[in-house]
Design a protein around this motif. Sequence first.
Motif, PDB file in Angstrom:
ATOM      1  N   ALA A 103      38.398  62.615  24.053  1.00 53.58           N
ATOM      2  CA  ALA A 103      39.326  62.515  22.926  1.00 53.58           C
ATOM      3  C   ALA A 103      40.682  63.112  23.262  1.00 53.58           C
ATOM      4  O   ALA A 103      41.722  62.617  22.812  1.00 53.58           O
ATOM      5  CB  ALA A 103      38.730  63.193  21.691  1.00 53.58           C
ATOM      6  N   ASP A 104      40.685  64.194  24.042  1.00 53.12           N
ATOM      7  CA  ASP A 104      41.951  64.798  24.444  1.00 53.12           C
ATOM      8  C   ASP A 104      42.743  63.870  25.363  1.00 53.12           C
ATOM      9  O   ASP A 104      43.973  63.831  25.315  1.00 53.12           O
ATOM     10  CB  ASP A 104      41.700  66.134  25.155  1.00 53.12           C
ATOM     11  CG  ASP A 104      41.614  67.291  24.184  1.00 53.12           C
ATOM     12  OD1 ASP A 104      41.850  67.081  22.983  1.00 53.12           O
ATOM     13  OD2 ASP A 104      41.302  68.409  24.626  1.00 53.12           O
ATOM     14  N   VAL A 105      42.049  63.143  26.225  1.00 55.41           N
ATOM     15  CA  VAL A 105      42.743  62.187  27.093  1.00 55.41           C
ATOM     16  C   VAL A 105      43.365  61.077  26.242  1.00 55.41           C
ATOM     17  O   VAL A 105      44.516  60.674  26.462  1.00 55.41           O
ATOM     18  CB  VAL A 105      41.787  61.593  28.138  1.00 55.41           C
ATOM     19  CG1 VAL A 105      42.514  60.594  29.033  1.00 55.41           C
ATOM     20  CG2 VAL A 105      41.159  62.696  28.983  1.00 55.41           C
ATOM     21  N   ALA A 106      42.619  60.584  25.264  1.00 52.48           N
ATOM     22  CA  ALA A 106      43.154  59.539  24.382  1.00 52.48           C
ATOM     23  C   ALA A 106      44.352  60.054  23.590  1.00 52.48           C
ATOM     24  O   ALA A 106      45.350  59.337  23.409  1.00 52.48           O
ATOM     25  CB  ALA A 106      42.057  59.058  23.441  1.00 52.48           C
ATOM     26  N   LYS A 107      44.266  61.292  23.119  1.00 48.92           N
ATOM     27  CA  LYS A 107      45.387  61.888  22.395  1.00 48.92           C
ATOM     28  C   LYS A 107      46.597  62.043  23.308  1.00 48.92           C
ATOM     29  O   LYS A 107      47.731  61.733  22.913  1.00 48.92           O
ATOM     30  CB  LYS A 107      44.974  63.250  21.830  1.00 48.92           C
ATOM     31  CG  LYS A 107      46.066  63.958  21.058  1.00 48.92           C
ATOM     32  CD  LYS A 107      45.575  65.311  20.527  1.00 48.92           C
ATOM     33  CE  LYS A 107      46.688  66.055  19.807  1.00 48.92           C
ATOM     34  NZ  LYS A 107      46.213  67.390  19.317  1.00 48.92           N
ATOM     35  N   ARG A 108      46.365  62.488  24.534  1.00 44.45           N
ATOM     36  CA  ARG A 108      47.455  62.629  25.495  1.00 44.45           C
ATOM     37  C   ARG A 108      48.064  61.267  25.821  1.00 44.45           C
ATOM     38  O   ARG A 108      49.275  61.151  26.058  1.00 44.45           O
ATOM     39  CB  ARG A 108      46.929  63.294  26.765  1.00 44.45           C
ATOM     40  CG  ARG A 108      47.933  63.414  27.895  1.00 44.45           C
ATOM     41  CD  ARG A 108      48.931  64.507  27.649  1.00 44.45           C
ATOM     42  NE  ARG A 108      49.943  64.560  28.706  1.00 44.45           N
ATOM     43  CZ  ARG A 108      50.898  65.481  28.783  1.00 44.45           C
ATOM     44  NH1 ARG A 108      50.968  66.433  27.872  1.00 44.45           N
ATOM     45  NH2 ARG A 108      51.772  65.470  29.765  1.00 44.45           N
ATOM     46  N   ALA A 109      47.249  60.227  25.831  1.00 47.80           N
ATOM     47  CA  ALA A 109      47.755  58.885  26.130  1.00 47.80           C
ATOM     48  C   ALA A 109      48.770  58.434  25.084  1.00 47.80           C
ATOM     49  O   ALA A 109      49.774  57.796  25.420  1.00 47.80           O
ATOM     50  CB  ALA A 109      46.594  57.891  26.214  1.00 47.80           C
ATOM     51  N   VAL A 110      48.525  58.760  23.839  1.00 50.14           N
ATOM     52  CA  VAL A 110      49.485  58.405  22.784  1.00 50.14           C
ATOM     53  C   VAL A 110      50.811  59.101  23.040  1.00 50.14           C
ATOM     54  O   VAL A 110      51.893  58.500  22.946  1.00 50.14           O
ATOM     55  CB  VAL A 110      48.922  58.780  21.398  1.00 50.14           C
ATOM     56  CG1 VAL A 110      49.966  58.551  20.310  1.00 50.14           C
ATOM     57  CG2 VAL A 110      47.655  57.984  21.104  1.00 50.14           C
ATOM     58  N   TYR A 111      50.737  60.382  23.373  1.00 50.28           N
ATOM     59  CA  TYR A 111      51.950  61.139  23.674  1.00 50.28           C
ATOM     60  C   TYR A 111      52.649  60.572  24.908  1.00 50.28           C
ATOM     61  O   TYR A 111      53.875  60.392  24.927  1.00 50.28           O
ATOM     62  CB  TYR A 111      51.586  62.608  23.905  1.00 50.28           C
ATOM     63  CG  TYR A 111      52.705  63.437  24.473  1.00 50.28           C
ATOM     64  CD1 TYR A 111      53.741  63.894  23.662  1.00 50.28           C
ATOM     65  CD2 TYR A 111      52.736  63.769  25.826  1.00 50.28           C
ATOM     66  CE1 TYR A 111      54.771  64.649  24.180  1.00 50.28           C
ATOM     67  CE2 TYR A 111      53.759  64.527  26.356  1.00 50.28           C
ATOM     68  CZ  TYR A 111      54.775  64.967  25.526  1.00 50.28           C
ATOM     69  OH  TYR A 111      55.799  65.705  26.056  1.00 50.28           O
TER      70      TYR A 111
END
Length: 494
Positions: free
Chosen positions: A156-164
Amino acid sequence: MRRFVVAVLATVMVALPTGQGACAETASRASPDVVSWGECPGGTALPALECGTLKVPLDYRDPDGKSIDLAISRLAAPSPHKRRGVLLTNAGGPGEPGLSYPLVLKYYGVPQSVLDAYDVIGFDPRGVGHSTPVTCDLEGEATATANIPEYALGPADVAKRAVYAADVAEKCGSAATAPMLAHISTANTARDMDRIRAALGEPKISYLGISYGTYLGSVYTTLFPQRSAQFVLDSAMGPEGSGPSASRGFGEGVEDRFPDFARFLSEHPEYGFGTSVERIRRKYFEIAARLDARPRPDGFDGKRFRKVTFEKLYLDQWLPQLAAIWRAVDTGRPLPPAPPSEVPPGQPADNPVAAQLAVLCNDRDWPESVAAYQRNVEADRSRYPMFGAAGANIWPCAFWPTEPSEPPVKITDRGPSNVLIVQNLRDPSTPLSGARELREAFGERARMVTADQGGHLAYLFLKNRCLNDATTKFLVTGERPRSDVACAAEPGPD
């Protein structure tokens, strides 16, 4: 990587009053400008340096098209008739300004024999600082955090970082300097170096590059082998340069380097972490997990704890600062004040990050699948649990608005035997494995000198006489060791 050299430069300022072949041919045919030396740009306060500006093509495939400025500095040899030539320097990054770097070398004790042998040349690479700068119009925290990914606790953190990361890439692609971004690359910076050589009227250049500068030097001496004299590559990236493998190398580097910090804490019980190296390692995971679950009131969480630890492992003299941070975090006390981040006056606040991203994203075609980064994070969390889940996390390069304009330059053993790689055994940023891969790629073109010490940067910075003497001898005489050299832990005099 950027914050390390910024801190070093700040210390010095206080202390001192198409295909690669076609493009290389185009660069060599172009008529060079002549550098007119004068005062350095306002606000840089560079005593003893002269500065000038050189026009270079934005796009070397169109040498008569739009041009950009390169800001260049010179620390002249005291006796011009005795000098060996010019020594170009690069302060790493990418995205790091280099006008001041000749003074950094002088501050850290570069021998007078080197200063006698060369005009030492610094420059702000294309897109950086007082050269024509690029921006992504990033603001606030993004100006400091876009370059190194945060530690991912899970997919989930990778997906969140991807948005950023996608938002950063979109801003870069729509900023005022977006037309420049596709041309900010290592290969083009190497071509700029050859324009500097020609403008200075030199048949060859010698070179000293640190960190990312080792890849830049490797690319230059590959594109222009017969215009290369002595090339010193300090704290070397692997032959793939500043791509995904370099970022993932942070995980390996922290594992290599952390025992040095643990030993420092064990030898200084006043910090309160005991004398067991293994227990101190466990304490790292304990503090990180506690901050993951419950960040401090000032917002300092487990991700910031891991990142600060990584950054402060760069130099032995920073280990007391890191120990003070650990003690403050572990006891709930206020954190020591952080040094201010500095950008040259008149430059975009995000210029170092924007230029760094442009080089990283243009040098390699990065994976675009978020799932691929999620898999890499989990793999590196297992292999390198201290920081691997940060180094493998997703970068804005996955969403970069342009594709690389040319293939990466392949580092090979074709060319003169004129490369010296110098390397600490326990480097947190450019680990020993990458230096070994670069040594293998160069073959008999290179020799490597390693020192049994930890930290980022070897020549001059840690006073290892064996390594320093071999490097100085090579620069001054051109004589390399007959074979690779392994230097023992042997700090020189203060």
